[in-house]
Design a protein around this motif. Structure first.
Motif, short mmCIF file in Angstrom:
data_model
loop_
_atom_site.label_atom_id
_atom_site.label_comp_id
_atom_site.label_asym_id
_atom_site.label_seq_id
_atom_site.Cartn_x
_atom_site.Cartn_y
_atom_site.Cartn_z
N LYS A 284 0.80 -1.22 0.00
CA LYS A 284 0.00 0.00 0.00
C LYS A 284 0.83 1.27 0.00
N LEU A 285 2.10 1.19 0.38
CA LEU A 285 2.91 2.39 0.52
C LEU A 285 3.59 2.82 -0.77
N ASP A 286 3.30 2.13 -1.86
CA ASP A 286 3.93 2.45 -3.14
C ASP A 286 2.85 2.74 -4.18
N PRO A 287 2.44 4.00 -4.31
CA PRO A 287 1.33 4.32 -5.23
C PRO A 287 1.68 3.99 -6.68
N VAL A 288 0.65 3.68 -7.43
CA VAL A 288 0.80 3.45 -8.86
C VAL A 288 0.66 4.80 -9.56
N VAL A 289 1.73 5.27 -10.18
CA VAL A 289 1.73 6.60 -10.79
C VAL A 289 1.58 6.54 -12.30
N GLY A 290 1.56 5.34 -12.87
CA GLY A 290 1.39 5.22 -14.31
C GLY A 290 1.00 3.82 -14.71
N ILE A 291 0.19 3.72 -15.77
CA ILE A 291 -0.20 2.43 -16.34
C ILE A 291 0.04 2.52 -17.85
N VAL A 292 0.72 1.52 -18.39
CA VAL A 292 1.06 1.50 -19.80
C VAL A 292 0.74 0.13 -20.36
N ALA A 293 0.04 0.08 -21.48
CA ALA A 293 -0.17 -1.18 -22.18
C ALA A 293 1.11 -1.56 -22.91
N VAL A 294 1.54 -2.82 -22.77
CA VAL A 294 2.81 -3.27 -23.33
C VAL A 294 2.57 -4.46 -24.25
N HIS A 295 1.62 -4.29 -25.15
CA HIS A 295 1.30 -5.36 -26.09
C HIS A 295 1.82 -4.96 -27.46
N PRO A 296 2.82 -5.65 -28.02
CA PRO A 296 3.37 -5.28 -29.32
C PRO A 296 2.32 -5.40 -30.43
N SER A 297 2.36 -4.47 -31.34
CA SER A 297 1.40 -4.49 -32.44
C SER A 297 1.83 -5.39 -33.58
N ASN A 298 3.08 -5.85 -33.57
CA ASN A 298 3.54 -6.68 -34.69
C ASN A 298 3.24 -8.15 -34.48
N LEU A 299 2.47 -8.49 -33.44
CA LEU A 299 2.04 -9.87 -33.30
C LEU A 299 1.06 -10.20 -34.40
N ARG A 317 -1.30 -7.45 -21.98
CA ARG A 317 -0.32 -7.23 -20.92
C ARG A 317 -0.16 -5.74 -20.68
N ILE A 318 -0.14 -5.36 -19.41
CA ILE A 318 0.04 -3.97 -19.05
C ILE A 318 1.11 -3.87 -17.97
N ALA A 319 1.66 -2.66 -17.83
CA ALA A 319 2.69 -2.40 -16.82
C ALA A 319 2.18 -1.35 -15.86
N THR A 320 2.36 -1.59 -14.57
CA THR A 320 2.05 -0.60 -13.54
C THR A 320 3.37 -0.02 -13.04
N ILE A 321 3.49 1.30 -13.13
CA ILE A 321 4.71 1.99 -12.72
C ILE A 321 4.47 2.58 -11.34
N CYS A 322 5.29 2.19 -10.39
CA CYS A 322 5.13 2.63 -9.01
C CYS A 322 6.06 3.81 -8.72
N ALA A 323 5.73 4.54 -7.68
CA ALA A 323 6.50 5.73 -7.33
C ALA A 323 7.92 5.39 -6.91
N SER A 324 8.17 4.15 -6.50
CA SER A 324 9.50 3.74 -6.05
C SER A 324 10.46 3.49 -7.19
N GLY A 325 9.99 3.54 -8.45
CA GLY A 325 10.85 3.25 -9.58
C GLY A 325 10.82 1.79 -10.00
N THR A 326 9.78 1.07 -9.60
CA THR A 326 9.60 -0.33 -9.96
C THR A 326 8.34 -0.46 -10.80
N ALA A 327 8.42 -1.28 -11.84
CA ALA A 327 7.26 -1.54 -12.69
C ALA A 327 6.99 -3.03 -12.72
N TYR A 328 5.71 -3.41 -12.69
CA TYR A 328 5.31 -4.81 -12.73
C TYR A 328 4.49 -5.06 -14.00
#
Length: 1068
Positions: A284-299, A317-328
């Motif tokens: 809970k202490l690491d807010p999600v500051v960004g969400i990016v779709a990471v699905h290549p279009s050349n599939l 597939r999407i990526a969640t970017i956290c304030a700590s500098g970690t993305a999942y």
């Protein structure tokens, strides 16, 4: 590459009204309420040349040509549509406050700023305001009874306005705006989407505040509004604040929102609730500051796969970017009801994670700092993720690049199953780390300062750039543009060296004022005193050549134009026959590769990036030693244009930015695909045949391996009117790293012909086989000089177009007005010539206005002359040119207006613009006394399209494919091969209408008859008209179900009094 100033989009400025209405008095809390409610006209906002808008947000049709007064402006909120040429921003916003949680603490001026927030939608190509709506009007129409703020008839109106005022103050400052429609979804998803899929509704705009998100239904293409507003507040987000921009997932009815409690929540508009919530391992202490779709279009995708039906599980597939500098990285599976409601939702635990600071610590003492700023961007076309970070302490900016290899990510995620979880603390196994492939440091600008973080755009795409390079746009606070480059690395790497970006191009804003219009110059004159400041830079996904700068004078639109000679001929790839399959030649840096194209295993409806097999290095181009040391030290060479000879024996690599050409022997390149390395090294000839530099243009002439070269003038004059002998033309537009003129010690003769460009001819002559066997290093052919062609016209030649005859385009440009004037002339070998020397070439046909593109069919009978979207098709029988027909390429977007590639394939003219593939079917070109009717269809486009109207419809539906300046290569197994900046793609031509039209154009009537017989009778009326326009009225009359009027019309038009032979094309 060169740059120009497109427009300066100044913000609407308010003028003092004659009288103040009730709403204006309430908006301005410092003004007392009037005794009566009979107010005058509302406050009027003006924008130059676009009309006026009333304060309540409604458009009035009144022309206003006056330029607004200069004033300092600051646009903090800006969004650019990914495909349409429109943007939106907030006007009258105050940047001194970020929240209005304590309304009593706001003074009257600050409250007035929040109440007057105006959302402006503007076309940045046509430079006009297309819509304007105030936040007060949105809330008023939403909570009111439909009367709007213009109805001031009683106390209820006063109470309503006061309620709306409190709501606006409670919302506070607008933090972000976003367009949401099918095009936006396509660029997020990286796959085709249909408008009517999953109960899609009207496009809307996301208006985000610090604690609330409003979804305002607004069709920004047809400019329709709705009073419908959806509110997503803390209560709906489980008392969490939205901390990221929402993005659409699979459908525009499903939004992913990052929250302050470290969770990502999925809000369904149709369900009116959060349907799924997931929190990352950081808690809970690491807010999600960004969400990016990471699905290549050349599939690879099948064009029929995305038909609208319920129950189908979409994977993303999407990526969640956290304030700590970690993305999942998460994998989602979502299915919908036909109504648009969510039917099923599955989400796996994070596959892999990306750690920003861990990658930076390998080289720098880089640790997490609250002053650091970063942003993440995913390029679905090139499968690259860019993470830009600027240190809050040192001010240095770095760009980390992840090569998005799906196989490597899947392999890395499998390590998670082998990790042992901690049973004592009950913590799950750690998410595997996926490492970056590049780290590029943005260099310090010439003024000694680091660029502003908002002025750095990573992953700039342009047809002049190589697909194997990483380009970064950097803009100084004064408006000077730098394009910094580095070499692209493949796959995750453990030890990544930090490389400093190299400046490829530099554009000084003050030197571009000639390209600005008079209105923009009135503002740009303040740059002379350093008053122009750039606060942020934005580049759209579909048109990265348009750079939008947010300045204190307005929005400055810059155009990174392609050199006119860069994309006119050739392509970045070529296809060639290789046994029973096709081969492909590509160039990466200085290496030339040859490979097989993998056979199509997906069916005729398949679209996607082709797969290569047996890829081999067949040639290495020597470095450009005639260039400066700085130029040669660039990490990546700009790619050449590949031009195959009509005979198929040779190909030319034309390095435009190096003004250099190389001719290679095709058999020497392709033999390596059929033989082993030992056999190839022992027997093959040297691929290099001829080379030269100081060349402005190259073209193949005829089918006897003759080519033409355009050289610059040998002599020129300096500012002192002294004759200078030019050693080499090394200057590339916009690049300060090249270009020099030297004075030769030998005296220069004042020959007028040497002050003009010249066109020379050469011919390739094959070597004797015995000589090749004697020495395997000998070239396969030698070049023989044929002389210089005598040219017509008063304008200097600027470009060469090849074909059965040579076309020389001659253009001159006025230095003050930048207006162009010129003509084009055709040259061929005289029928009476006893040799093939240049002196035997004569001018034929009339002089044409200078074209953008000239292309011939394989037989040398048809010639298409193209100017922007207009196409004129001529039948050429030397020395005459007879006009057969014309066509106009309609596009779905007004930014997509010029043809960049064209080719005749089986009698059909295929053309490509910046974002579309189109085809032109011709009529009867065999008879001079008959009209050649043309039909134009869009084959593929980057824009969202409608699905077929019915299952029996033969009208081809536009296929949605991610295209970036495509070039037509050829035809293979029922598909069209196109070369784009991100590789070679197959575009399906499986539509029955395309098959029938292509077979008829090729003269294969029996095969076309089989396709005609398979068409449903409900489509025979349309098919009959199409077949008649191709010159086969007999086939049309054989169709059943035609109306009597249609039959009589066909017989009268083609003078058919009796049943003619089916194979007679004209029917006469």
């Amino acid at each position: 590459m060169k740059a120009s100033i497109q427009h300066l989009l100044t913000l609407p400025s308010a003028t003092a009204p004659n009288e103040v209405t009730l709403k204006d008095r309430i908006l301005n809390s410092s003004a007392p309420l009037p005794a009566s409610e009979n107010g005058g006209d509302a406050t009027t906002f003006h924008n130059h040349g676009t009309g006026s808008f009333t304060g309540n947000g409604h458009h009035r049709n009144k022309s206003q040509n006056a330029l607004p007064q200069k004033r300092e402006v600051d646009v903090q909120v800006l969004d650019v549509h990914p495909s349409e040429p429109i943007l939106c921003f907030v006007s009258n916003s105050d940047t001194s406050f970020s929240s209005v949680g304590d309304q009593p603490g706001l003074d009257a001026h600050s409250q007035n700023k929040y109440l007057r927030q105006m959302i402006v939608v503007q076309n940045y190509i046509q430079n006009k305001v297309v819509d304007q709506i105030s936040l007060f009007s949105i809330i008023n129409n939403w909570v009111g009874t439909g009367r709007g703020s213009g109805d001031n008839s009683g106390d209820n109106s006063l109470a309503l306005v006061q309620k709306v005022r409190q709501m606006c103050l409670g919302l506070g400052k607008i933090l972000s705006l976003q367009f949401v429609d099918q095009q936006v979804l396509f660029y997020h998803m990286g796959r085709p989407t249909y408008i009517h899929k999953y109960g899609q509704s009207m496009p809307y705009m996301i208006v985000q505040f610090s604690q609330t998100i409003l979804l305002y239904w607004h069709n920004h293409t047809s400019f329709q509004r709705s009073n419908s507003v959806v509110e997503i507040n803390q209560v709906k987000l489980n008392n969490a604040l939205p901390t990221s921009k929402p993005i659409p997932i699979v459908s525009i009815n499903l939004l992913a929102i990052g929250c302050s409690d470290g969770a990502m929540r999925f809000y369904s508009i149709c369900d009116k609730k959060v349907v799924k919530s997931v929190r990352g391992p950081n808690g809970k202490l690491d807010p999600v500051v960004g969400i990016v779709a990471v699905h290549p279009s050349n599939l690879n995708s099948n064009t029929s796969e995305f038909s609208a039906h319920s129950g189908h599980m979409e994977t993303l597939r999407i990526a969640t970017i956290c304030a700590s500098g970690t993305a999942y990285i998460w994998e989602l599976q979502v299915s919908f009801h036909a109504s648009g409601k969510v039917d099923g939702f599955k989400i796996r635990s994070p596959l892999v994670k990306l750690e920003l600071y861990r990658a930076m610590k390998q080289h720098l003492s880089f640790s997490h700092n609250k002053m650091d700023t970063f942003k993440v961007k995913f390029d679905s076309d090139r499968s690259l993720l860019y993470w830009t970070i600027q240190s809050g302490t040192s001010g240095k900016t770095h760009v980390l690049v992840w090569d998005w290899n799906e196989d490597a990510i899947e392999k890395t995620s499998q390590k998670k199953s082998s990790m042992v979880s901690n049973e004592a603390t009950k913590k799950p196994a750690e998410t595997p780390l996926y490492r970056p492939s590049n780290i590029i440091e943005v260099p310090v600008l010439e003024d000694g300062h680091h660029p502003l973080f908002a002025n750095v755009v990573a992953g700039l795409v342009h047809p002049s750039f190589s697909n194997f390079s990483i380009m970064i746009l950097v803009v100084s606070d004064g408006g000077d543009m730098y394009i910094v480059g580095g070499q692209r690395k493949n796959g995750p790497r453990k030890d990544i060296p930090i490389e400093e970006g190299v400046v490829y191009y530099k554009f000084i804003l003050s030197s571009l004022k000639k390209s600005a219009n008079s209105k923009a110059l009135r503002f740009l004159r303040f740059t002379d005193h350093g008053k122009l400041k750039i606060s942020s830079v934005t580049v759209t996904r579909s048109r990265p050549d348009f750079v939008i700068m947010n300045t204190n004078m307005g929005l400055l639109v810059m155009n990174l134009m392609v050199d006119e000679e860069t994309l006119l001929t050739g392509s970045h790839h070529i296809c060639f026959p290789c046994g029973r399959s096709n081969g492909l030649v590509t160039v990466q840096h200085s290496n030339v590769y040859a490979s097989f194209i993998v056979d199509d295993k997906h069916g005729s409806n398949w679209n996607g990036k082709i797969e290569q097999d047996n890829r081999r290095l067949v040639y290495e181009s020597p470095p450009p030693v005639h260039k400066t040391i700085e130029f040669q030290s660039r990490p990546v060479r700009m790619p050449p244009r590949i031009l195959p000879s009509p005979s198929g024996n040779f190909l030319c690599l034309f390095w435009h930015q190096e003004n250099r050409y190389e001719i290679l022997h095709m058999n020497s390149l392709t033999d390596s695909l059929r033989k082993s390395h030992k056999e190839t090294d022992a027997s093959r000839l040297s691929p290099a045949v001829d080379t030269g530099f100081d060349v402005l243009s190259f073209a193949w002439v005829g089918d006897e391996d003759i080519f033409a070269l355009l050289y610059p003038p040998e002599l020129s004059k300096d500012v002192n009117n002294q004759i200078i002998k030019r050693k080499a033309v090394l200057e590339v537009m916009g690049s300060p790293l090249t270009g020099k003129q030297v004075q030769d010690n030998e005296p220069a003769t004042n020959d007028p012909e040497k002050f003009k460009p010249r066109v020379e001819l050469k011919m390739l002559i094959g070597v004797n086989a015995d000589a090749a066997e004697f020495n395997s290093s000998v070239a396969a052919a030698t070049a023989k000089h044929l002389g210089t062609i005598s040219l017509r016209g008063r304008h200097p030649p600027t470009f060469l177009f090849g074909g059965p005859v040579l076309c020389v385009r001659s253009v001159s440009q006025d230095e003050d007005t930048l207006q162009k004037d010129g003509m084009s002339h055709f040259y061929c070998l005289s029928p009476k010539a006893a040799d093939n020397l240049a002196s035997s070439f004569i001018s034929i046909g009339p002089a044409f206005p200078y074209p953008d593109y000239v292309v011939w069919d394989d037989e040398g009978l048809l010639c298409a002359i193209i100017v922007e979207r207009r196409i004129a098709i001529y039948k050429a029988k030397a020395p005459n040119f007879t006009l057969c027909g014309t066509a106009y390429l309609g596009t779905v977007n007004d930014t997509d207006g010029c043809v960049h590639s064209a080719r005749f394939i089986l009698g059909v003219l295929f053309c490509s613009t910046e974002k579309t593939i189109q085809c032109v079917f011709l009529g009867n070109v065999e008879h001079d006394n008959m009209i050649c009717e043309t039909d134009t269809f869009i084959v593929a486009s980057s824009y969202a399209t409608n699905p077929p109207i019915s299952q029996h419809s033969i009208y081809p539906s536009v296929q949605q494919v991610s295209l970036m300046w495509p070039s037509i290569l050829g035809y293979s197994q029922g598909s069209l091969l196109v070369s784009s900046t991100n590789g070679v793609h197959k575009i399906s031509l499986a539509s029955p209408l395309f098959r029938i039209g292509t077979l008829l154009s090729a003269g294969n009537v029996p095969q076309a008859q089989k396709w005609i017989d398979s068409v449903h009778p409900s489509q025979h009326q349309y098919l009959a008209n199409f077949v008649c326009r191709r010159g086969y009225p007999t086939l049309a009359l054989q169709l059943s179900g035609l109306s009597r009027h249609t039959i009589i019309e066909i017989c009268k038009r083609y003078d058919m009094n009796e049943n003619p032979n089916m194979n007679n094309r004209s029917g006469l």
